[in-house]
Design a protein around this motif. Structure first.
Motif, mmCIF file in Angstrom:
data_model
loop_
_atom_site.group_PDB
_atom_site.id
_atom_site.type_symbol
_atom_site.label_atom_id
_atom_site.label_comp_id
_atom_site.label_asym_id
_atom_site.label_seq_id
_atom_site.Cartn_x
_atom_site.Cartn_y
_atom_site.Cartn_z
ATOM 1 N N SER A 230 46.015 37.032 39.185
ATOM 2 C CA SER A 230 44.584 37.331 39.085
ATOM 3 C C SER A 230 43.710 36.139 38.776
ATOM 4 N N ALA B 297 40.711 35.822 34.577
ATOM 5 C CA ALA B 297 41.369 37.022 34.060
ATOM 6 C C ALA B 297 42.451 36.660 33.052
ATOM 7 N N ALA C 238 41.800 42.876 31.524
ATOM 8 C CA ALA C 238 41.413 41.600 32.131
ATOM 9 C C ALA C 238 41.519 41.637 33.652
ATOM 10 N N ILE C 239 42.617 42.164 34.163
ATOM 11 C CA ILE C 239 42.830 42.185 35.613
ATOM 12 C C ILE C 239 41.836 43.113 36.298
ATOM 13 N N THR D 217 37.904 41.837 35.704
ATOM 14 C CA THR D 217 37.470 40.699 36.517
ATOM 15 C C THR D 217 37.449 41.053 38.003
ATOM 16 N N SER D 218 38.362 41.879 38.451
ATOM 17 C CA SER D 218 38.368 42.276 39.859
ATOM 18 C C SER D 218 37.156 43.145 40.189
#
Length: 615
Positions: free
Chosen positions: A129, A133, A387-388, A391-392
């Motif tokens: 990521s 991330a 986080a993954i 941020t995506s």
């Protein structure tokens, strides 16, 4: 999800591409994260003294005798072990042997494991990521209150958490190129996790296996074969020590504390396995629907059920980002539903999301012994999922659907942080209002949409991070600033370690200044014997000598038996018997031994304790 959303970014929209080379800022940011983590975990470290005296005494014993180091004995005379496998003690004892036994050398290895866990989580998330991330994931783990607690404390959970993250790293590496070698490394990490805290290490296996089975770029047959090889690696890396214990003559090694038949395998399946889940095999019923003995006991998990992770026991420890993680996981799996089978983002979400769901559900419905600090093994997965997915979704913010999910994550984090902070309403009372207000405003702005203005985007991104992280960071800093001791440490501003069981570094339960001086002057194999391992541990730390903890942690272990104790006394190997402690449960011999001592030796008083001279 990155692939699915980034292709739809509107013209003029600021876009962050996970595939582009990292900027110059990345390396300083990573070093800054690790430095800040080290500062948090090493700050005021020795204020906790020896932390959990039970494990600290085993480290002291390991520095005095090689066999005690190997088996994790509580006493250097090797009567019986602690009630966990010894992998965490191997590491801490090695540190104490190198640098001398002290409060710092007992606690510093866990702090180093914490820094390593944050760094390894960063490296793992970065592979799928990108660095942004990954930095968020590492920071989120570092400031989870239970992490700030357990990476400054000498329970086995710190090493377990590091090994689980190592297993996830190896699994992600294995998925990239369908590598059986990396998958075997993941199995080995989990196997050593078993030697740290037994079957709790296996809770991540379903997630790791499912992610590899779905995402590895090779045929189904090869994926299945690779998974079988990883299973073999688990068995070998965990089984060698079980075999060693079983093959070693029982009369020349310590009794396996907590087991019913002097077997490490039985300990894994009983007291530290099914007994923890179902309340049998030595586990104590503490949480079932009827409340058990701990329905309202924060230190024992409270009521079991789906909401346990959000309750008074676990909530403040680990659940700050759990609502956002659940929303983000749903969003991530939905947006990657049509992606290729080898999609990296979905594979990462399966690894971390599966870890999070399985561990949360098992902890929630356990009917046996469960403590809030177990949740440190859940913290990396929550941090990674937030986080993954976060941020995506941020990269796809030009579209309404990602904005809806992202705003829900921000709003849920703000509302839940308000609720958690309100449980300690007298502590920083304004903070909960700041977090709630900032979060709701930020969630609204994100939902409405942002104009393509880089400075404004940066401001909103900063507000979102503050919303998610401010409450948990404040709790973590408060936790790190407090001393913790006993067997059930708790995080937070009010409880700290004060509701823990047992004692810290000074004159603890079962010890006094006079008693420490008395035992320190002895020259026999064991300075004393007393009922239960906890009392013995405190006496060992006060005196620096070996003390027999009759009956083990619970007082129910048949070690030593009355006949064995009598032989040791006849040989002049024990100087004193110290009355006190708990013990004498079914199968234990502490009451029987205490009665025999009282009937055959004269009592005296040292400090406030009754002592018998056995020589």
């Amino acid at each position: 999800m990155t692939t699915a959303l980034a292709s739809r970014v509107a013209p003029g929209q600021v876009e962050e591409n996970v595939e582009k080379p990292p900027g110059r800022w990345v390396r300083p940011a990573v070093f800054g994260l690790l430095a800040a983590t080290a500062l948090l975990y090493f700050w005021n470290l020795t204020a906790s003294g020896y932390g959990n005296s039970f494990y600290a005494a085993a480290v002291q014993a390991g520095t005095q005798d090689w066999k005690a180091w190997l088996f994790g004995s509580l006493d250097s005379g090797n009567i019986l072990t602690v009630d966990k496998p010894p992998a965490a003690l191997w590491v801490t004892t090695a540190f104490a042997r190198l640098f001398g036994f002290s409060s710092f050398t007992v606690l510093a290895p866990q702090a180093l494991m914490g820094v390593a866990s944050v760094g390894l989580l960063y490296l793992t998330v970065k592979r799928t990521s990108g660095p942004v991330a990954a930095l968020f994931a590492g920071a989120a783990l570092a400031v989870t209150p239970v992490a700030a607690l357990m990476f400054k404390f000498n329970n086995p959970d710190a090493l377990l958490t590091l090994l689980l993250i190592a297993g996830a790293y190896c699994t992600i590496r294995a998925i990239e190129k369908a590598s059986p070698r990396w998958l075997a490394f993941a199995g080995a990490a989990i196997g050593f996790g078993f030697l740290t805290k037994m079957m709790q290490a296996f809770l991540v296996l379903p997630a790791f296996g499912l992610a590899y089975l779905i995402a590895a770029p090779t045929s189904l047959g090869r994926r299945s074969l690779h998974l079988f090889g990883a299973l073999v690696a688990v068995v070998v890396s965990a089984g060698w020590f079980i075999a060693l214990v079983d093959l070693w003559p029982a009369d020349s090694r310590p009794y396996i504390g907590g087991s019913t038949d002097n077997s490490l395998l039985e300990l894994a399946l009983g007291y530290n396995g099914l007994g923890r889940i179902f309340g049998r095999g030595g586990g104590v019923m503490v949480g079932g629907p009827s409340g058990g003995t701990g329905g309202g006991n924060v230190g024992f998990g409270g009521e079991s059920g789906l909401t346990r992770m959000f309750g008074a026991s676990f909530g403040g420890e680990v659940s700050w980002l759990l609502p956002a993680a659940l929303i983000g996981l749903v969003a991530g799996l939905w947006f990657t539903r049509r992606a290729a089978g080898t999609d990296k983002t979905r594979a990462a979400l399966l690894v971390w999301g599966g870890w999070m769901l399985v561990t949360s559900l098992v902890f929630s419905y356990m009917s046996g012994i469960v403590h809030p600090y177990y949740a440190v093994a859940l913290a990396p997965s929550i941090a990674a999922v937030v986080a993954i997915s976060g941020t995506s979704l941020w990269r796809g913010r030009a579209h309404l659907a990602p904005r809806v999910f992202l705003s829900l994550m921000i709003a849920a984090s703000a509302v839940w942080a308000y609720i958690l902070l309100d449980r300690n309403a007298d502590w920083l009372p304004a903070l909960r209002w700041i977090v709630a207000g900032l979060g709701l405003v930020t969630a609204t702005v994100v939902l409405v949409g942002l104009p393509p203005m880089r400075k404004l985007v940066a401001v909103i991104a900063t507000a979102a991070v503050l919303t998610v992280g401010l409450g948990t960071t404040a709790f973590a800093v408060e936790t790190a600033a407090r001393a913790h001791s006993g067997s059930i440490p708790l995080s937070g501003p009010v409880t700290g370690g004060e509701r823990g069981m047992g004692g810290g570094p000074g004159m603890e339960e079962g010890s006094s200044a006079e008693m420490g001086t008395l035992l320190a002057a002895t020259t026999t194999k064991w300075a004393a014997a007393t009922a239960s391992s906890q009392s013995a541990a405190n006496l060992e730390l006060a005196s620096g000598k070996s003390v027999i903890g009759i009956g083990g942690w619970s007082g129910r272990d048949p070690a030593p038996t009355l006949a064995e104790f009598q032989r040791c006394v006849a040989k002049g190997e024990i100087t004193y018997y110290v009355e006190g402690g708990r013990g004498g449960g079914p199968g234990g011999g502490s009451t029987e031994i205490g009665d025999w001592v009282a009937a055959n030796f004269a009592a005296t008083t040292v400090g406030e304790q009754t002592v018998y001279n056995l020589l």
